[in-house]
Design an enzyme around this catalytic site. Structure first.
Site, PDB file in Angstrom:
ATOM      1  N   HIS A 137       0.874  -1.174   0.000  1.00  0.00           N
ATOM      2  CA  HIS A 137       0.000   0.000   0.000  1.00  0.00           C
ATOM      3  C   HIS A 137       0.914   1.228   0.000  1.00  0.00           C
ATOM      4  O   HIS A 137       2.020   1.187   0.549  1.00  0.00           O
ATOM      5  CB  HIS A 137      -0.837  -0.034   1.285  1.00  0.00           C
ATOM      6  CG  HIS A 137      -1.829   1.051   1.425  1.00  0.00           C
ATOM      7  ND1 HIS A 137      -1.503   2.296   1.900  1.00  0.00           N
ATOM      8  CD2 HIS A 137      -3.166   1.084   1.185  1.00  0.00           C
ATOM      9  CE1 HIS A 137      -2.597   3.051   1.936  1.00  0.00           C
ATOM     10  NE2 HIS A 137      -3.611   2.337   1.513  1.00  0.00           N
ATOM     11  N   ASP A 214       3.239  -4.722   7.914  1.00  0.00           N
ATOM     12  CA  ASP A 214       2.029  -3.906   7.808  1.00  0.00           C
ATOM     13  C   ASP A 214       0.828  -4.853   7.949  1.00  0.00           C
ATOM     14  O   ASP A 214       0.500  -5.597   7.024  1.00  0.00           O
ATOM     15  CB  ASP A 214       2.047  -3.195   6.443  1.00  0.00           C
ATOM     16  CG  ASP A 214       0.727  -2.501   6.127  1.00  0.00           C
ATOM     17  OD1 ASP A 214      -0.245  -2.652   6.893  1.00  0.00           O
ATOM     18  OD2 ASP A 214       0.677  -1.810   5.081  1.00  0.00           O
ATOM     19  N   GLN A 217      -4.480  -5.066   7.005  1.00  0.00           N
ATOM     20  CA  GLN A 217      -5.569  -5.890   6.475  1.00  0.00           C
ATOM     21  C   GLN A 217      -5.644  -7.259   7.127  1.00  0.00           C
ATOM     22  O   GLN A 217      -6.624  -7.981   6.944  1.00  0.00           O
ATOM     23  CB  GLN A 217      -5.402  -6.061   4.954  1.00  0.00           C
ATOM     24  CG  GLN A 217      -5.524  -4.782   4.165  1.00  0.00           C
ATOM     25  CD  GLN A 217      -6.928  -4.189   4.224  1.00  0.00           C
ATOM     26  OE1 GLN A 217      -7.889  -4.831   4.669  1.00  0.00           O
ATOM     27  NE2 GLN A 217      -7.059  -2.940   3.790  1.00  0.00           N
ATOM     28  N   LYS A 240     -10.168  -0.954  10.901  1.00  0.00           N
ATOM     29  CA  LYS A 240     -10.311  -2.159  10.070  1.00  0.00           C
ATOM     30  C   LYS A 240     -10.613  -3.377  10.933  1.00  0.00           C
ATOM     31  O   LYS A 240     -10.705  -4.505  10.448  1.00  0.00           O
ATOM     32  CB  LYS A 240      -9.041  -2.366   9.246  1.00  0.00           C
ATOM     33  CG  LYS A 240      -8.771  -1.200   8.290  1.00  0.00           C
ATOM     34  CD  LYS A 240      -7.788  -1.554   7.245  1.00  0.00           C
ATOM     35  CE  LYS A 240      -7.201  -0.350   6.553  1.00  0.00           C
ATOM     36  NZ  LYS A 240      -8.009   0.180   5.466  1.00  0.00           N
ATOM     37  N   CYS A 378      -4.937   2.550  -3.696  1.00  0.00           N
ATOM     38  CA  CYS A 378      -3.655   3.042  -3.153  1.00  0.00           C
ATOM     39  C   CYS A 378      -2.529   2.047  -3.423  1.00  0.00           C
ATOM     40  O   CYS A 378      -1.585   1.948  -2.644  1.00  0.00           O
ATOM     41  CB  CYS A 378      -3.753   3.344  -1.661  1.00  0.00           C
ATOM     42  SG  CYS A 378      -4.935   4.617  -1.277  1.00  0.00           S
TER      43      CYS A 378
HETATM   44  N1  C6P Z   1      -6.264   0.546   3.072  1.00  0.00           N
HETATM   45  C1  C6P Z   1      -8.244   0.233   1.634  1.00  0.00           C
HETATM   46  O1  C6P Z   1      -9.305   0.566   1.136  1.00  0.00           O
HETATM   47  P1  C6P Z   1      -4.770   3.637   7.469  1.00  0.00           P
HETATM   48  O2  C6P Z   1      -5.312   4.528   6.412  1.00  0.00           O
HETATM   49  O3  C6P Z   1      -3.573   4.227   8.163  1.00  0.00           O
HETATM   50  O4  C6P Z   1      -5.800   3.122   8.404  1.00  0.00           O
HETATM   51  O5  C6P Z   1      -4.264   2.307   6.696  1.00  0.00           O
HETATM   52  C2  C6P Z   1      -3.371   2.416   5.630  1.00  0.00           C
HETATM   53  C3  C6P Z   1      -3.141   1.072   5.018  1.00  0.00           C
HETATM   54  C4  C6P Z   1      -1.894   0.493   5.166  1.00  0.00           C
HETATM   55  N2  C6P Z   1      -1.643  -0.726   4.674  1.00  0.00           N
HETATM   56  C5  C6P Z   1      -2.577  -1.438   4.041  1.00  0.00           C
HETATM   57  C6  C6P Z   1      -2.265  -2.814   3.553  1.00  0.00           C
HETATM   58  C7  C6P Z   1      -3.862  -0.892   3.851  1.00  0.00           C
HETATM   59  O6  C6P Z   1      -4.787  -1.606   3.217  1.00  0.00           O
HETATM   60  C8  C6P Z   1      -4.147   0.403   4.331  1.00  0.00           C
HETATM   61  C9  C6P Z   1      -5.487   1.058   4.106  1.00  0.00           C
HETATM   62  C10 C6P Z   1      -7.624   1.009   2.791  1.00  0.00           C
HETATM   63  O7  C6P Z   1      -7.672  -0.771   1.255  1.00  0.00           O
HETATM   64  C11 C6P Z   1      -7.731   2.484   2.575  1.00  0.00           C
HETATM   65  S1  C6P Z   1      -6.734   3.033   1.243  1.00  0.00           S
END
Ligand code: C6P
Length: 421
Positions: A137, A214, A217, A240, A378
């Site tokens: 991401h 990371d 997910q 999430k 993203c």
């Molecule tokens: N993905 C999606 O629709 P934040 O925004 O900090 O809570 O998470 C960022 C992030 C980091 N790593 C991974 C693998 C992610 O999937 C995400 C966030 C969302 O898939 C919003 S773009």
């Protein structure tokens, strides 16, 4: 969290898991959208919240609100206790050795920035190498690019194959005496791939290189044991995980966190301050400058209670069943191509329809109350790898049902009927 894809019929609902009962816990699922019952399939973007979390937030603001770590009065002590209890819930949830290894952040993105900035600024030199995967991401790309610009370090990218599986041999071949750090996604949100993080970490450790995972997910979709996988850092976002937005956690091994300088300065991260010199607070407070998201932390603790009461093994079994069914239903649709067919997959199905832009798919599905995400998610490098501009993505959670997947499949057939494929 791990599951194998096959074309066989979906297994029966796991015992002790009643999805209709679960749905009662989520008030938003009973809402109408465009006069249709909401079919919420964008859980990788954010999950809906159960009453347990909503009530914890209401209770906090209604009767427990005070600033923490600051007051000798009862209310402040109560709020402090609740916040610190939430930290211990996170610790147990991911099996961290100590609660001081849990830093509350705004989410995964802030956790990555914290480590990239604090660890990177201190440890990276010109020509040093940081390995990451091609399926990150952008939150796990850009902070490392920024630190590379500041330190002269360089990124090296581990590729994945046509199914969206990391090519482990190529990952291993990237290590050199100049490799200083690895960062990798556990579960890719654009492809659904579950990376073999335990193996990846073992390879990195054999080269004496620390690893950041990371977990944005992966956190809500299977048990995480940071000590078992031996992660040096692991991060996730509360929203999430059926918790509030604006809160998340960074796990770091104490021996790394102790050596790292603060990320931000402010209240709570100090032990003493004069104009000449500041002594920093102990872990975890050294990394928590300013008044934190107290309600968010408490709400995250409630979300963990909720997940624990449902049982992660039940959630894994239910979501595997949904994924398997979705794959067999969607791959039978003419002109539909699933993007991301790794053998180990989480509950995410990204797809393209021949001749139809994903945004049009999303808009027509929305008319039927079906929420999916469309775009590059993203993950532009992933789209470039498959030479597509975007996909439509359905991502599942513990409250989704087989009839909702049927609604998705019927909705896609309607899109094809309207726009021709
Ligand atoms: N993905 C999606 O629709 P934040 O925004 O900090 O809570 O998470 C960022 C992030 C980091 N790593 C991974 C693998 C992610 O999937 C995400 C966030 C969302 O898939 C919003 S773009």
């Amino acid at each position: 969290m791990t599951r194998q894809l096959s074309k066989t019929p979906a297994p029966a609902q796991p015992p002790h898991f009643d999805v209709h009962r679960i749905r009662e816990d989520f008030p938003i699922l009973h809402n109408k959208v465009h006069n249709k019952t909401l079919v919420y399939l964008d859980n990788a973007a954010t999950t809906q919240k159960p009453n347990l979390v909503i009530n914890a937030l209401r209770r906090y603001y209604g009767s427990e609100n005070a600033n923490i770590h600051r007051g000798v009065y009862l209310l402040s002590q109560l709020a402090t206790d609740l916040y610190e209890q939430a930290r211990r819930k996170v610790q147990r949830f991911i099996n961290a050795a100590e609660s001081r290894e849990i830093i509350f952040t705004r989410g995964t993105t802030e956790a990555i920035n914290l480590v990239a900035s604090s660890y990177g600024r201190t440890n990276f030199k010109p020509g040093d190498q940081i390995i990451l995967t091609g399926m990150e991401h952008l939150s796990n790309i850009v902070p490392w690019q920024i630190i590379c610009q500041q330190t002269g370090a360089v990124l090296r990218v581990a590729p994945f194959d046509d199914n969206g599986e990391l090519i482990l041999d190529e990952y291993e071949r990237l290590f050199t005496p100049r490799t200083r750090f690895v960062t990798a996604v556990h579960l890719s949100k654009s492809l659904g791939t579950i990376n073999p993080v335990k193996r990846m970490i073992a390879i990195a450790h054999a080269h004496n290189v620390p690893v950041f995972i990371d977990g944005a997910q992966s956190i809500a979709h299977g048990p995480i044991d940071v000590q078992d996988i031996d992660a040096d850092f692991y991060a996730f976002s509360g929203h999430k995980l059926y918790g509030p937005t604006g809160i998340g956690a960074l796990y770091g091994k104490a021996r790394f966190l102790e050596e790292m300088p603060p990320y931000q300065g402010g209240g709570d991260m100090i032990a003493s301050v004069t104009f000449e010199k500041t002594e920093y607070n102990e872990l975890p407070y050294k990394f928590e400058a300013g008044t934190p998201n107290i309600a968010g932390g408490i709400g995250l603790g409630a979300a963990i209670d909720y997940l624990t009461s449902v049982g992660l093994p039940n959630i894994v079994a239910h979501e595997s069943r949904l994924l398997e069914y979705a794959h067999s239903r969607l791959s039978g649709i003419p002109g539909l191509r699933v993007v991301g067919t790794a053998r180990q997959k989480g509950g995410v199905i990204s797809f393209v329809l021949k001749g139809i832009h994903p945004h049009d798919i999303g808009t027509i599905l929305d008319g039927d109350g079906i929420a999916v995400r469309t775009g590059h998610h993203c993950c532009q490098p992933v789209m470039d790898r498959f030479q597509i501009p975007a996909t439509a993505r359905a991502s599942f959670a513990l409250y989704n049902t087989i009839p909702e997947i049927d609604a998705l499949a019927d909705g896609i057939l309607k899109v094809i009927g309207f726009l021709g494929s």
